[in-house]
Scaffold this motif. Structure first.
Motif, PDB file in Angstrom:
ATOM      1  N   GLU A 114       3.752 -13.881  -7.024  1.00  0.00           N
ATOM      2  CA  GLU A 114       3.048 -12.798  -8.129  1.00  0.00           C
ATOM      3  C   GLU A 114       2.174 -11.747  -7.274  1.00  0.00           C
ATOM      4  N   LEU A 115       2.530 -10.554  -7.542  1.00  0.00           N
ATOM      5  CA  LEU A 115       1.663  -9.594  -6.856  1.00  0.00           C
ATOM      6  C   LEU A 115       0.042  -9.376  -7.539  1.00  0.00           C
ATOM      7  N   PRO A 116      -0.773  -9.197  -7.035  1.00  0.00           N
ATOM      8  CA  PRO A 116      -2.133  -8.806  -7.628  1.00  0.00           C
ATOM      9  C   PRO A 116      -1.869  -7.637  -8.332  1.00  0.00           C
ATOM     10  N   ALA A 117      -2.346  -7.374  -9.675  1.00  0.00           N
ATOM     11  CA  ALA A 117      -2.088  -6.370 -10.686  1.00  0.00           C
ATOM     12  C   ALA A 117      -2.823  -5.094 -10.205  1.00  0.00           C
ATOM     13  N   GLU A 118      -3.810  -5.088  -9.347  1.00  0.00           N
ATOM     14  CA  GLU A 118      -4.404  -3.699  -9.023  1.00  0.00           C
ATOM     15  C   GLU A 118      -4.552  -3.872  -7.597  1.00  0.00           C
ATOM     16  N   PRO A 119      -4.163  -2.544  -6.940  1.00  0.00           N
ATOM     17  CA  PRO A 119      -4.261  -2.404  -5.495  1.00  0.00           C
ATOM     18  C   PRO A 119      -5.863  -2.546  -4.736  1.00  0.00           C
ATOM     19  N   PRO A 120      -5.890  -2.857  -3.542  1.00  0.00           N
ATOM     20  CA  PRO A 120      -7.150  -2.918  -3.116  1.00  0.00           C
ATOM     21  C   PRO A 120      -7.689  -1.555  -2.628  1.00  0.00           C
ATOM     22  N   GLN A 121      -9.334  -1.402  -2.604  1.00  0.00           N
ATOM     23  CA  GLN A 121      -9.989  -0.049  -2.141  1.00  0.00           C
ATOM     24  C   GLN A 121      -9.991  -0.441  -0.756  1.00  0.00           C
ATOM     25  N   LEU A 122      -8.979   0.042   0.162  1.00  0.00           N
ATOM     26  CA  LEU A 122      -9.077  -0.113   1.628  1.00  0.00           C
ATOM     27  C   LEU A 122      -9.867   0.877   2.444  1.00  0.00           C
ATOM     28  N   GLN A 123     -10.670   0.254   3.265  1.00  0.00           N
ATOM     29  CA  GLN A 123     -11.445   0.936   4.188  1.00  0.00           C
ATOM     30  C   GLN A 123     -10.700   1.316   5.457  1.00  0.00           C
ATOM     31  N   ALA A 124     -11.104   2.640   5.945  1.00  0.00           N
ATOM     32  CA  ALA A 124     -10.174   3.304   6.939  1.00  0.00           C
ATOM     33  C   ALA A 124     -10.859   2.741   8.180  1.00  0.00           C
ATOM     34  N   PRO A 125     -10.147   2.590   9.286  1.00  0.00           N
ATOM     35  CA  PRO A 125     -10.734   2.151  10.681  1.00  0.00           C
ATOM     36  C   PRO A 125     -11.708   2.992  11.037  1.00  0.00           C
ATOM     37  N   GLU A 126     -12.386   2.612  12.054  1.00  0.00           N
ATOM     38  CA  GLU A 126     -13.263   3.456  12.688  1.00  0.00           C
ATOM     39  C   GLU A 126     -12.705   4.514  13.660  1.00  0.00           C
ATOM     40  N   ALA A 127     -13.296   5.700  14.100  1.00  0.00           N
ATOM     41  CA  ALA A 127     -12.600   6.519  15.078  1.00  0.00           C
ATOM     42  C   ALA A 127     -12.701   5.727  16.351  1.00  0.00           C
ATOM     43  N   ALA A 128     -11.608   5.927  17.145  1.00  0.00           N
ATOM     44  CA  ALA A 128     -11.193   5.343  18.475  1.00  0.00           C
ATOM     45  C   ALA A 128     -10.667   6.143  19.331  1.00  0.00           C
ATOM     46  N   GLU A 129     -10.970   5.773  20.652  1.00  0.00           N
ATOM     47  CA  GLU A 129      -9.874   6.374  21.657  1.00  0.00           C
ATOM     48  C   GLU A 129      -8.322   5.778  21.610  1.00  0.00           C
ATOM     49  N   VAL A 130      -7.487   6.692  21.665  1.00  0.00           N
ATOM     50  CA  VAL A 130      -6.095   6.155  21.467  1.00  0.00           C
ATOM     51  C   VAL A 130      -5.150   7.035  22.423  1.00  0.00           C
ATOM     52  N   PHE A 186      -1.051   6.711  10.754  1.00  0.00           N
ATOM     53  CA  PHE A 186      -1.223   7.420  11.958  1.00  0.00           C
ATOM     54  C   PHE A 186      -2.036   6.376  13.056  1.00  0.00           C
ATOM     55  N   TYR A 187      -2.948   5.587  12.335  1.00  0.00           N
ATOM     56  CA  TYR A 187      -3.607   4.655  13.335  1.00  0.00           C
ATOM     57  C   TYR A 187      -4.257   3.518  12.401  1.00  0.00           C
ATOM     58  N   ASP A 188      -4.073   2.247  12.972  1.00  0.00           N
ATOM     59  CA  ASP A 188      -4.952   1.043  12.403  1.00  0.00           C
ATOM     60  C   ASP A 188      -5.103   0.421  13.590  1.00  0.00           C
ATOM     61  N   ASP A 189      -6.350  -0.163  13.580  1.00  0.00           N
ATOM     62  CA  ASP A 189      -6.778  -1.044  14.815  1.00  0.00           C
ATOM     63  C   ASP A 189      -6.780  -2.665  14.402  1.00  0.00           C
ATOM     64  N   GLY A 190      -6.026  -2.755  13.128  1.00  0.00           N
ATOM     65  CA  GLY A 190      -5.908  -3.959  12.802  1.00  0.00           C
ATOM     66  C   GLY A 190      -6.551  -4.381  11.509  1.00  0.00           C
ATOM     67  N   PRO A 240      -9.937   8.839  11.706  1.00  0.00           N
ATOM     68  CA  PRO A 240      -9.102   8.412  10.407  1.00  0.00           C
ATOM     69  C   PRO A 240      -9.889   9.089   9.080  1.00  0.00           C
ATOM     70  N   ALA A 241     -11.119   9.117   9.213  1.00  0.00           N
ATOM     71  CA  ALA A 241     -11.971   9.662   8.153  1.00  0.00           C
ATOM     72  C   ALA A 241     -11.682  11.081   7.838  1.00  0.00           C
ATOM     73  N   THR A 242     -11.672  11.890   8.917  1.00  0.00           N
ATOM     74  CA  THR A 242     -11.477  13.350   8.806  1.00  0.00           C
ATOM     75  C   THR A 242      -9.877  13.489   9.096  1.00  0.00           C
ATOM     76  N   GLU A 243      -9.257  12.767   9.966  1.00  0.00           N
ATOM     77  CA  GLU A 243      -7.752  12.890  10.281  1.00  0.00           C
ATOM     78  C   GLU A 243      -7.647  14.049  11.156  1.00  0.00           C
ATOM     79  N   GLU A 244      -8.602  13.810  12.116  1.00  0.00           N
ATOM     80  CA  GLU A 244      -8.578  14.918  13.197  1.00  0.00           C
ATOM     81  C   GLU A 244      -8.396  14.240  14.576  1.00  0.00           C
ATOM     82  N   PHE A 245      -7.697  14.836  15.800  1.00  0.00           N
ATOM     83  CA  PHE A 245      -7.376  14.082  16.941  1.00  0.00           C
ATOM     84  C   PHE A 245      -7.975  15.202  17.780  1.00  0.00           C
ATOM     85  N   THR A 246      -8.933  14.649  18.620  1.00  0.00           N
ATOM     86  CA  THR A 246      -9.706  15.430  19.760  1.00  0.00           C
ATOM     87  C   THR A 246      -9.116  15.257  21.034  1.00  0.00           C
TER      88      THR A 246
END
Length: 342
Positions: free
Chosen positions: A67-83, A313-317, A144-150
């Motif tokens: 049985e799946l939980p009724a409500e989805p989680p509020q997910l925290q985006a990963p921190e900015a990282a060198e990729v 786009f990016y997940d650090d786990g 990930p917060a701004t979805e910008e790639f430098t």
């Protein structure tokens, strides 16, 4: 490709086909990692006993539905990282964008994170109708917060990271019968009965999906392409490649696998494997529609694994960990288009 699933109108990968076994095998093969109705904590269920397979068939004990939980989680985006990532860069009126998927138009179209620090004069590219684009291996910082790639640098092609995992596995979960896979009734193993079996399967209680395993077929798509490249007549190869008697129809349900087998045997005489799943197709599709994952680029119901697959786009786990904690391991898998740069 030796095995395949035919796409349907929605994003779930499904197919129909098969060729049946004189030996029925009904096998339970759910995720095992998903939370059960009696144990929503996510602890693994007891191991499923092995199937008792004979030339006439067999049944294994059921896997508990989950049985799946009724409500989805509020997910925290990963921190900015060198990729590092292999991607296209495209610029139209919106400015340079990082594009992991290009629409097949001319010029191509896409949408993706803004690329900061990009100069077309420094990189070979194509151009048409005011659009410029090219494919590169890029290193830089993704936020990930701004979805910008430098951009930091463009690397040689040989430095391209491995593509995200997640290739579907279309093998049959049922153990092979002692005498090997056989057709039970050739008269009920046609293209027409195959379509009827697919329609009947979708109406089964607890329907969780279906696909075909073409491993019994000695002819492959590669054989067909090779013959065509050499100028040979491919009509006979095409006919054999699509022979319903050389396909195993796989159907998953969350309840009553024996009843599902009996129902499909009324219309389908080809090879058949019924396996049990933790979630119905309807439940996973509903989860796909309600879930919001930061940076998600695509999602689909992975029928063969009975789970929801998501690419970001990016997940650090951290995204995967949050989803595992909320839903239990194995319910949702996250693949990342960008990899951490070591």
């Amino acid at each position: 490709m030796k095995n395949r699933a035919a796409p349907r109108e929605r994003s779930t990968a499904l197919a129909a086909a098969g060729a049946a076994a004189a030996a029925l095998v009904v096998s339970a093969c759910g995720t095992g990692d998903a939370p059960s109705r009696d144990d929503p904590t996510g602890d693994q269920a007891p191991p499923v006993p092995p199937a008792e397979v004979s030339s006439s068939g067999g049944v294994v004990l059921a896997v508990d539905a989950a049985e799946l939980p009724a409500e989805p989680p509020q997910l925290q985006a990963p921190e900015a990282a060198e990729v590092i990532t292999a991607s296209s860069v495209l610029e139209d009126s919106e400015g340079p964008m990082l594009c992991h998927y290009l629409l097949e138009s001319y010029p191509p179209q896409c949408s993706g994170p803004a690329v900061i620090g990009w100069d077309w004069e420094d990189h070979p590219h194509e151009a048409a109708s005011g659009v410029r684009w090219g494919s590169y291996v890029l290193a830089g910082v993704f936020d990930p917060a701004t979805e910008e790639f430098t951009l930091h640098e463009v690397l040689p092609d040989e430095d391209s990271p491995a593509p995200p995992q997640g290739t579907p596995d279309f093998t049959t979960p049922c153990p092979e019968p002692e005498r090997g896979w056989e057709v039970a009734d050739a008269d009920l193993t046609t293209e027409e009965t195959l379509q009827q079996a697919q329609q009947a399967a979708e109406q089964l209680p607890g329907f969780a999906g279906l696909w075909v395993d073409t491993s019994p077929n000695p002819v492959t798509v590669e054989d067909l392409n090779e013959a065509a490249a050499e100028g040979e007549d491919t009509l006979e190869l095409e006919s054999q490649l699509n022979d319903p008697q050389l396909l195993i129809l796989n159907v998953q349900v969350t309840e009553d696998p024996q009843g599902a087998y009996d129902a499909l045997r009324e219309v389908w005489g080809g090879m058949l494997c019924i396996s049990e799943a933790s979630f119905t197709e309807e439940e996973l599709t509903a989860l796909q529609q309600q879930l919001e994952i930061p940076g998600a680029t695509s999602s689909w119901v992975d029928t063969t694994r009975n789970q929801l697959a998501v690419q970001v786009f990016y997940d650090d786990g951290s995204l995967q960990s949050q989803l595992d904690e909320h839903y239990g391991p194995g319910v949702i898998t996250v693949s990342s288009a960008m990899q951490p740069r070591e």
